[in-house]
Design an enzyme around this catalytic site. Structure first.
Site, PDB file in Angstrom:
ATOM      1  CE  LYS A  42      -6.428  -0.528   4.572  1.00  0.00           C
ATOM      2  NZ  LYS A  42      -7.654  -0.701   3.749  1.00  0.00           N
ATOM      3  CG  HIS A  64      -5.243   0.803  -4.341  1.00  0.00           C
ATOM      4  ND1 HIS A  64      -4.677   0.391  -3.163  1.00  0.00           N
ATOM      5  CD2 HIS A  64      -6.471   0.231  -4.387  1.00  0.00           C
ATOM      6  CE1 HIS A  64      -5.523  -0.389  -2.510  1.00  0.00           C
ATOM      7  NE2 HIS A  64      -6.613  -0.503  -3.236  1.00  0.00           N
ATOM      8  CE1 TYR A 121      -6.291  -7.768  -7.034  1.00  0.00           C
ATOM      9  CE2 TYR A 121      -6.766  -8.501  -4.805  1.00  0.00           C
ATOM     10  CZ  TYR A 121      -6.375  -7.512  -5.683  1.00  0.00           C
ATOM     11  OH  TYR A 121      -6.080  -6.262  -5.208  1.00  0.00           O
ATOM     12  NE  ARG A 135      -3.091  -3.487  -1.422  1.00  0.00           N
ATOM     13  CZ  ARG A 135      -2.630  -4.311  -0.481  1.00  0.00           C
ATOM     14  NH1 ARG A 135      -1.323  -4.511  -0.368  1.00  0.00           N
ATOM     15  NH2 ARG A 135      -3.452  -4.940   0.331  1.00  0.00           N
ATOM     16  CG  HIS A 140      -6.370  -8.778   1.491  1.00  0.00           C
ATOM     17  ND1 HIS A 140      -6.647  -9.177   0.197  1.00  0.00           N
ATOM     18  CD2 HIS A 140      -6.192  -7.430   1.430  1.00  0.00           C
ATOM     19  CE1 HIS A 140      -6.634  -8.121  -0.604  1.00  0.00           C
ATOM     20  NE2 HIS A 140      -6.363  -7.060   0.119  1.00  0.00           N
ATOM     21  NE  ARG A 164      -3.642  -2.155   2.765  1.00  0.00           N
ATOM     22  CZ  ARG A 164      -3.405  -3.277   3.448  1.00  0.00           C
ATOM     23  NH1 ARG A 164      -2.220  -3.450   4.042  1.00  0.00           N
ATOM     24  NH2 ARG A 164      -4.330  -4.221   3.527  1.00  0.00           N
TER      25      ARG A 164
END
Length: 312
Positions: free
Chosen positions: A187, A256, A291, A259, A282, A152
């Site tokens: 995150k 992004h 994806y 990514r 994730h 990110r």
């Protein structure tokens, strides 16, 4: 408060949002429009009923009409949220059998596939750089690392040089050149280690050679702006967009997009969804499964072009 004073109810509720909850003027304006729209529906389709007497079935029918009119599912979800909050407040002042919006679900949001560059465009984007200046060396290293490791932009900007990271345990990430891996805090403070490809390592070494020419007060940041401060996410976005435009790449390229390109290209080659999930950071496999749609889209295109029974 009486049930036959809808305009007063709306006004009083908006005052609560302004004075007690201190929502922004923009948010309050949106709430006002959503409630006025509900009142118009009551006037036109519910015989002029008060908002306090609208039923679950009537509001659900209104939401269905909005969906039939091609309103964005996100907008319908926002309206339902507004109306639900309004009735929750109204129940404190008027006797209601139940909140008529409870249980009404918005239509499913359209699942948009992430944008991804083709392999040729992605490689062209990250490999063709002039390195005449320190900033150009930084650009090449940043773009290579974004595509090589699927970071990110916030993670990229937060990286420190390894020496600083070893001295300061609060660092959010660094690159281990010897092990060819980048340590990242993503995150939810979730840490992960992602491999770094050879071209990205070479670009990083070239950048570290000239980095001292920009270095000023803070020795920690891996990537620096021309002023010698930690690179900002916005500056990375502007630089990669300008570089893509200079190459004539038609897509609106952002960090992004790189990514997404990393994820889709790795998945197309390996088919290992779990590995892609780990590298992207994730927390749930569901976030990575989109994806698989990208991968299927690629396979479908190959099938349509190659299979004799698919040709028109």
């Amino acid at each position: 408060m009486t049930a036959d004073a809808p305009q007063t109810e709306i006004h009083d509720y908006l005052e609560v949002l302004r004075t007690q909850r201190q929502l922004s003027p923009h948010t309050i304006a949106n709430y006002r429009l959503d409630l006025i729209e509900l009142k118009k529906f009551a006037d036109q389709h519910a015989g002029g009923q008060s908002l306090a007497t609208l039923s679950y079935h009537q509001i659900r029918r209104f939401a269905s009409q909005l969906h039939a009119q091609q309103m964005n599912p996100r907008s319908i979800a926002r309206k339902l949220s507004c109306w639900r909050s309004f009735y929750r407040w109204l129940a404190e002042h008027v006797t209601l059998p139940a909140n008529p919006v409870d249980g009404i679900k918005p239509p499913k949001k359209n699942k948009t596939l992430p944008k991804a560059l083709g392999t040729d465009d992605a490689v062209r984007l990250v490999s063709q750089h002039r390195s005449d200046t320190a900033s150009q060396c930084a650009n090449r290293a940043m773009f290579e690392l974004l595509y090589s490791s699927g970071l990110r932009v916030s993670e990229l900007a937060a990286l420190d040089v390894r020496q600083a990271a070893e001295k300061d345990h609060t660092t959010l990430g660094w690159v281990d050149l010897e092990q060819a891996e980048v340590h990242v805090t993503g995150k939810g403070n979730k840490q992960r280690i992602v491999p770094v490809g050879r071209p990205a390592l070479e670009a990083l070494l070239a950048w570290l050679t000239v980095r001292p020419t920009l270095l000023k007060a803070d020795p920690h940041p891996l990537f620096l702006s021309e002023r010698g401060t930690r690179i900002s996410q916005r500056l990375v976005q502007l630089r990669i967009k300008a570089h893509a435009q200079s190459l004539g790449i038609p897509a609106d390229v952002t960090p992004h997009v790189l990514r997404h390109s990393f994820a889709s290209h790795v998945l197309q080659s390996s088919g290992d969804l779990r590995a892609v999930q780990e590298m992207l950071g994730h927390s749930s496999i569901a976030a990575t499964q989109i994806y698989t749609a990208l991968d299927f889209q690629h396979l479908s295109k190959v099938y349509d072009q190659a299979h004799p029974r698919a040709k028109k």
